[in-house]
Design a protein around this motif. Sequence first.
Motif, PDB file in Angstrom:
ATOM      1  N   THR A  73      -5.475   3.912  -0.313  1.00  0.00           N
ATOM      2  CA  THR A  73      -6.553   3.600   0.621  1.00  0.00           C
ATOM      3  C   THR A  73      -7.014   4.886   1.320  1.00  0.00           C
ATOM      4  O   THR A  73      -6.381   5.945   1.187  1.00  0.00           O
ATOM      5  CB  THR A  73      -6.065   2.590   1.676  1.00  0.00           C
ATOM      6  N   PRO A  74      -8.091   4.803   2.097  1.00  0.00           N
ATOM      7  CA  PRO A  74      -8.511   5.985   2.869  1.00  0.00           C
ATOM      8  C   PRO A  74      -7.440   6.472   3.848  1.00  0.00           C
ATOM      9  O   PRO A  74      -7.473   7.629   4.285  1.00  0.00           O
ATOM     10  CB  PRO A  74      -9.760   5.487   3.609  1.00  0.00           C
ATOM     11  N   GLU A  91       0.834  -1.197   0.000  1.00  0.00           N
ATOM     12  CA  GLU A  91       0.000   0.000   0.000  1.00  0.00           C
ATOM     13  C   GLU A  91       0.868   1.246   0.000  1.00  0.00           C
ATOM     14  O   GLU A  91       2.037   1.216   0.399  1.00  0.00           O
ATOM     15  CB  GLU A  91      -0.923   0.023   1.218  1.00  0.00           C
ATOM     16  N   ALA A  92       0.249   2.343  -0.449  1.00  0.00           N
ATOM     17  CA  ALA A  92       0.904   3.646  -0.408  1.00  0.00           C
ATOM     18  C   ALA A  92       0.468   4.367   0.858  1.00  0.00           C
ATOM     19  O   ALA A  92      -0.738   4.574   1.075  1.00  0.00           O
ATOM     20  CB  ALA A  92       0.534   4.468  -1.633  1.00  0.00           C
TER      21      ALA A  92
END
Length: 397
Positions: A228-229, A190-191
Amino acid sequence: MAGSSYLFTSESVSEGHPDKVCDRISDEIVDLYFREALAQGFSPTDIRVACETLATTNRVVIAGETRGPKSITPDMVIERARAAIKDIGYEQDGFHWKTANVEVLLHAQSTDIAAGVDASGNKDEGAGDQGIMFGYACRETPELMPAPLLYSHKILHLMAAARHSGKEPKLGPDAKSQVTLHYVNGQPVEATQIVVSTQHLDADMTSKDVRAVVEPYVRQALPGEWITPKTVWHVNPTGSFVIGGPDGDCGLTGRKIIVDTYGGAAPHGGGAFSGKDPTKVDRSAAYAARFLAKNVVAAGLAERCTIQIAYAIGVSEPLSLYVDLHGTGHVDQAKLEAILPELMSLKPRGIREHLGLNRPIYARTAAYGHFGRAPDADGGFSWEKTDKLAPELARAF
């Protein structure tokens, strides 16, 4: 770091960044010498270019040493510099392709350096300088490049394409990106942080306005599930970014060597690429090291591979070849070190011939990375090919 959880960050800068403007101009000069040589029957193996560029407010200084066709004049060099600046997109009061003062301070290559490089009698062509060069490849992306750097490049490349097409007329040429990825068991998942700073031509744009423009390109560049949030965005975090390029910050050739290579994921020998003809092993041997490392990984011999090659000026054979498979290899490293030079000559001339480097292919490398790019029909990025060497390596083991 396999088996651990960690964050890793890499950055990229656009073609309009002051240092990249200088890299582009320097590489345009290398290409100019090769084009003129090929057009006039001058042997491309005799071309020598070591070209440095400085750019600041409406001024460009081009200096260095060259050898090639006598027909190349300062006016031709100035023309190439202006064409590069125009192509990048600078038509601003502080830096304009048409009005910038371009000074050319190129002179003949030192005879002492030439004597160490040129082949004569039974002496093979020597390396253009001493130094150490590294190549790297990994399975984080289909391009066998470190993911944070590859996606930082892609963000800016997509934004530049939209600007050039006229789709995003409010964007300026100067931009930077940075991607922080969370790794689990050695793979990005993920970033966590995304940074984009871009010049904008509308002075009234806020950071929120700029984000609305650039966010679609960020999402297009990265795998969708990575954003993602929880991902934190920093878009033009200082606010206004109207004054950009060499008008806002002085540029120099060769100041973005980590951006040009592996984003800090692998060692770097310290030598820059742009403005150098391929007798300079800073450039050609780094391309060779990437070619070998990428083919080792593409052949399925390892998940990660770092290669170091060392040279002495005037000496044709490399002083050493080192292979590190980072504990991910399926073959003996010592055997691999013995086989690689048998499959590809690592003498300077051998590298240039194997990769087809004696031609005008360099301006296109000046921005968005020298590695991880698709080979093109004109012979550019030949060091990214895996169609021949990878099968040979697979058969060897």
